[in-house]
Scaffold this motif. Structure first.
Motif, PDB file in Angstrom:
ATOM      1  N   GLN A 274      72.675 -43.714 -50.945  1.00  0.00           N
ATOM      2  CA  GLN A 274      72.464 -43.887 -52.901  1.00  0.00           C
ATOM      3  C   GLN A 274      71.444 -44.240 -53.117  1.00  0.00           C
ATOM      4  O   GLN A 274      71.513 -43.616 -54.271  1.00  0.00           O
ATOM      5  CB  GLN A 274      74.252 -44.652 -52.697  1.00  0.00           C
ATOM      6  CG  GLN A 274      75.202 -44.668 -52.821  1.00  0.00           C
ATOM      7  CD  GLN A 274      75.625 -42.863 -52.704  1.00  0.00           C
ATOM      8  OE1 GLN A 274      75.781 -42.404 -53.575  1.00  0.00           O
ATOM      9  NE2 GLN A 274      76.236 -42.107 -51.739  1.00  0.00           N
ATOM     10  N   ILE A 275      70.242 -45.105 -52.826  1.00  0.00           N
ATOM     11  CA  ILE A 275      69.317 -45.312 -53.284  1.00  0.00           C
ATOM     12  C   ILE A 275      68.417 -44.427 -53.708  1.00  0.00           C
ATOM     13  O   ILE A 275      67.730 -43.936 -54.536  1.00  0.00           O
ATOM     14  CB  ILE A 275      69.240 -46.829 -52.752  1.00  0.00           C
ATOM     15  CG1 ILE A 275      69.700 -47.659 -52.875  1.00  0.00           C
ATOM     16  CG2 ILE A 275      67.160 -46.289 -53.289  1.00  0.00           C
ATOM     17  CD1 ILE A 275      69.262 -49.101 -52.201  1.00  0.00           C
ATOM     18  N   GLU A 276      68.348 -43.281 -52.711  1.00  0.00           N
ATOM     19  CA  GLU A 276      67.390 -41.996 -52.375  1.00  0.00           C
ATOM     20  C   GLU A 276      68.232 -41.427 -53.677  1.00  0.00           C
ATOM     21  O   GLU A 276      66.772 -40.562 -54.064  1.00  0.00           O
ATOM     22  CB  GLU A 276      67.181 -42.066 -50.821  1.00  0.00           C
ATOM     23  CG  GLU A 276      66.183 -42.971 -50.206  1.00  0.00           C
ATOM     24  CD  GLU A 276      67.213 -43.750 -49.775  1.00  0.00           C
ATOM     25  OE1 GLU A 276      67.347 -44.013 -48.274  1.00  0.00           O
ATOM     26  OE2 GLU A 276      68.093 -44.552 -49.789  1.00  0.00           O
ATOM     27  N   LYS A 277      69.581 -41.211 -53.093  1.00  0.00           N
ATOM     28  CA  LYS A 277      70.167 -40.580 -54.008  1.00  0.00           C
ATOM     29  C   LYS A 277      70.173 -40.310 -55.117  1.00  0.00           C
ATOM     30  O   LYS A 277      70.164 -39.417 -56.058  1.00  0.00           O
ATOM     31  CB  LYS A 277      71.458 -39.786 -53.692  1.00  0.00           C
ATOM     32  CG  LYS A 277      71.616 -39.325 -52.239  1.00  0.00           C
ATOM     33  CD  LYS A 277      72.812 -39.214 -51.451  1.00  0.00           C
ATOM     34  CE  LYS A 277      73.321 -39.237 -50.091  1.00  0.00           C
ATOM     35  NZ  LYS A 277      74.672 -39.189 -49.668  1.00  0.00           N
ATOM     36  N   LYS A 278      70.051 -41.774 -55.800  1.00  0.00           N
ATOM     37  CA  LYS A 278      70.251 -41.826 -57.348  1.00  0.00           C
ATOM     38  C   LYS A 278      68.432 -41.552 -58.052  1.00  0.00           C
ATOM     39  O   LYS A 278      68.532 -40.656 -59.161  1.00  0.00           O
ATOM     40  CB  LYS A 278      69.973 -43.481 -57.509  1.00  0.00           C
ATOM     41  CG  LYS A 278      69.840 -43.712 -58.855  1.00  0.00           C
ATOM     42  CD  LYS A 278      70.686 -45.924 -58.518  1.00  0.00           C
ATOM     43  CE  LYS A 278      69.769 -46.388 -60.147  1.00  0.00           C
ATOM     44  NZ  LYS A 278      68.263 -46.050 -60.741  1.00  0.00           N
ATOM     45  N   TYR A 279      67.681 -41.828 -57.137  1.00  0.00           N
ATOM     46  CA  TYR A 279      66.590 -41.602 -57.322  1.00  0.00           C
ATOM     47  C   TYR A 279      65.648 -39.967 -57.845  1.00  0.00           C
ATOM     48  O   TYR A 279      65.937 -39.470 -58.330  1.00  0.00           O
ATOM     49  CB  TYR A 279      65.502 -42.433 -56.406  1.00  0.00           C
ATOM     50  CG  TYR A 279      64.566 -44.115 -56.386  1.00  0.00           C
ATOM     51  CD1 TYR A 279      65.421 -44.542 -57.619  1.00  0.00           C
ATOM     52  CD2 TYR A 279      64.739 -44.795 -55.822  1.00  0.00           C
ATOM     53  CE1 TYR A 279      65.682 -45.675 -57.646  1.00  0.00           C
ATOM     54  CE2 TYR A 279      64.172 -45.841 -55.537  1.00  0.00           C
ATOM     55  CZ  TYR A 279      65.419 -46.843 -56.296  1.00  0.00           C
ATOM     56  OH  TYR A 279      64.946 -48.034 -56.766  1.00  0.00           O
TER      57      TYR A 279
ATOM     58  N   GLY B 105      62.976 -45.128 -52.002  1.00  0.00           N
ATOM     59  CA  GLY B 105      64.091 -45.800 -51.659  1.00  0.00           C
ATOM     60  C   GLY B 105      63.834 -45.721 -50.422  1.00  0.00           C
ATOM     61  O   GLY B 105      64.003 -46.964 -50.141  1.00  0.00           O
TER      62      GLY B 105
ATOM     63  N   MET C  33      67.928 -38.025 -57.631  1.00  0.00           N
ATOM     64  CA  MET C  33      68.834 -37.562 -58.973  1.00  0.00           C
ATOM     65  C   MET C  33      68.004 -37.914 -61.067  1.00  0.00           C
ATOM     66  O   MET C  33      67.959 -36.611 -61.536  1.00  0.00           O
ATOM     67  CB  MET C  33      70.215 -37.902 -59.577  1.00  0.00           C
ATOM     68  CG  MET C  33      71.061 -37.516 -58.662  1.00  0.00           C
ATOM     69  SD  MET C  33      71.016 -35.640 -58.219  1.00  0.00           S
ATOM     70  CE  MET C  33      71.127 -35.067 -60.413  1.00  0.00           C
ATOM     71  N   GLU C  34      67.236 -38.989 -60.573  1.00  0.00           N
ATOM     72  CA  GLU C  34      66.140 -38.818 -61.805  1.00  0.00           C
ATOM     73  C   GLU C  34      65.008 -38.310 -61.983  1.00  0.00           C
ATOM     74  O   GLU C  34      64.614 -37.567 -62.659  1.00  0.00           O
ATOM     75  CB  GLU C  34      66.359 -41.039 -61.309  1.00  0.00           C
ATOM     76  CG  GLU C  34      67.471 -41.420 -61.637  1.00  0.00           C
ATOM     77  CD  GLU C  34      66.467 -42.959 -62.110  1.00  0.00           C
ATOM     78  OE1 GLU C  34      65.448 -43.228 -62.082  1.00  0.00           O
ATOM     79  OE2 GLU C  34      67.522 -43.922 -61.745  1.00  0.00           O
TER      80      GLU C  34
ATOM     81  N   GLU D  68      66.140 -35.131 -63.124  1.00  0.00           N
ATOM     82  CA  GLU D  68      67.084 -35.472 -64.427  1.00  0.00           C
ATOM     83  C   GLU D  68      65.283 -35.280 -65.230  1.00  0.00           C
ATOM     84  O   GLU D  68      65.086 -35.215 -66.947  1.00  0.00           O
ATOM     85  CB  GLU D  68      67.339 -36.688 -64.758  1.00  0.00           C
ATOM     86  CG  GLU D  68      69.339 -36.395 -64.330  1.00  0.00           C
ATOM     87  CD  GLU D  68      69.559 -36.926 -64.396  1.00  0.00           C
ATOM     88  OE1 GLU D  68      69.065 -38.695 -65.012  1.00  0.00           O
ATOM     89  OE2 GLU D  68      70.730 -37.658 -63.874  1.00  0.00           O
TER      90      GLU D  68
END
Length: 392
Positions: free
Chosen positions: A6-11, A248, A13-14, A17
């Motif tokens: 989830q860390i890589e996926k969060k980054y 990540g 997405m940022e 964005e």
């Protein structure tokens, strides 16, 4: 454990964005490069589109030029030699050590000529070469050292992290590597002048970038008289999305490397517990910490191709995963035999006699995968290996 968390996926997405706006583009690349230097203990990290471009950049930045010779091992992915050709230089093949599979310092010394400008070492399957002896040669002969660490993340040689020995050190983020964003690479150095040259070479020769910065301000680039290109350069830059993934992965690098090392221990046990000693492990001196990109052995056989194939059929029939042979020796690839052999400056005759140890090993090596994110599956594969050895 997850390959991509989830860390890589969060980054990622940022990064998305931010919509690649010029004011925010490069944020993740800068963070990731800084984190890479922190983890590996180097001063400058310069991200690349892949781990072949990194070595091309290194050669150019060191001033290795057309017709200069670069000593390389033949028992590895051909990219180590292709980057030399891309630079207009001449690959000279040195033999490997029969026990560690890595480039042999004695063979390096025999290949040095007045035209030798650099050596590219490879930490094959995650095991570092003998850096003390290689560095001695480099110092005595005034030769540059480039580390190809595509398969070695958090490996150690005599207490020092692999990546701290060369004038440049190169890493790959290709899909099979310890940390990955699908494709990508990193080049590291402790030399500011070399870092500046490397950054400009990766960024179309832009004069406004340097060791610690890959961005040019709007005030500069939008000015009608701005002089962009001050030297030769290519577009070797890594994208923001790739950088976000690697950032990540860097935060999880210890666990990503450790799981491969644990897998290797299962395979060690399988071979050690077997009465059949037909598989000889890649030798691992006790002063080297192997990061085990793969678990490498060779089959002790007088009929290696037949036995290699038969053992693989048996292993997979028992539920074992498919595994790799060694790459064809680089100079035995069609392109090298049919074209590179004829290039000006090539003085080696591309045949089996150049590197007899590499020739012996190439037909026999088996490289078992270590990237099992579930250790139960790794243990299962080791049990299958043990059973295959009993039946072979």
């Amino acid at each position: 454990m997850e390959r991509i968390s989830q860390i890589e996926k969060k980054y990622v997405m940022e990064a998305l964005e931010n919509e690649f706006s010029s004011s925010k583009n490069g944020i993740f690349t800068k963070k990731m490069e800084s984190k890479f230097s922190e983890v590996f203990g180097n001063k400058y990290s310069i991200s690349h589109v892949n781990g072949t471009a990194t070595m091309h950049t290194a050669l150019h930045s060191l001033g290795v030029g057309k017709g200069d010779e670069v000593i390389v091992p033949p028992l590895t992915m051909a990219s180590t030699s292709l980057c030399v050709l891309q630079n207009g230089s001449i690959p000279i093949f040195a033999d490997v050590d029969k026990e560690t599979f890595n480039i042999d310092p004695k063979s390096i010394l025999n290949r040095v000529s007045p035209k030798t400008k650099a050596i590219i070492t490879v930490s094959l399957y995650g095991l570092s070469p003998e850096y003390d002896e290689i560095l001695k040669i480099c110092k005595e002969k005034n030769i540059y050292l480039i580390e190809d660490n595509a398969e070695c993340f958090l490996g150690y040689y005599k207490g020092k992290i692999v990546g701290s020995f060369g004038d440049f050190s190169s890493y790959s983020f290709q899909a099979s590597k310890h940390i990955s964003c699908g494709e990508g690479g990193m080049l590291t150095t402790d030399n500011l002048e070399l870092a500046d040259k490397a950054r400009r070479f990766t960024s179309l020769g832009y004069g406004g970038v340097g060791a610690g910065s890959a961005k040019i301000t709007k005030d500069d680039i939008q000015h009608p008289l701005y002089n962009r290109h001050v030297c030769l350069g290519f577009n070797y830059r890594m994208s923001e999305v790739q950088s976000a993934v690697v950032l990540g992965q860097l935060e999880r690098i210890k666990e990503l490397v450790e799981i491969r090392k644990k897998t290797a221990k299962y395979f060690d046990q399988a071979i050690s517990n077997s009465k059949n000693n037909c598989l000889i492990k890649q030798s691992n001196p006790d002063y080297i910490i192997n990061s085990f990109w793969g678990y490498a052995v060779y089959i002790d056989s007088d009929n290696p191709i037949k036995d290699w194939v038969n053992f693989r059929k048996l292993f997979t029939s028992l539920g074992g995963d498919q595994y790799y042979a060694a790459w064809k020796l680089t100079y035995e690839e069609d392109y090298f035999r049919n074209e590179v052999q004829k290039y000006d400056g090539i003085w080696q005759d591309f045949n089996a006699d150049i590197c007899p140890n590499a020739n012996f090993l190439q037909k026999r090596i088996k490289a078992f995968k270590t990237n099992y994110w579930n250790l139960e599956e790794a243990e299962k594969q080791a049990d299958i290996l043990n059973k295959a050895l009993e039946l072979f």
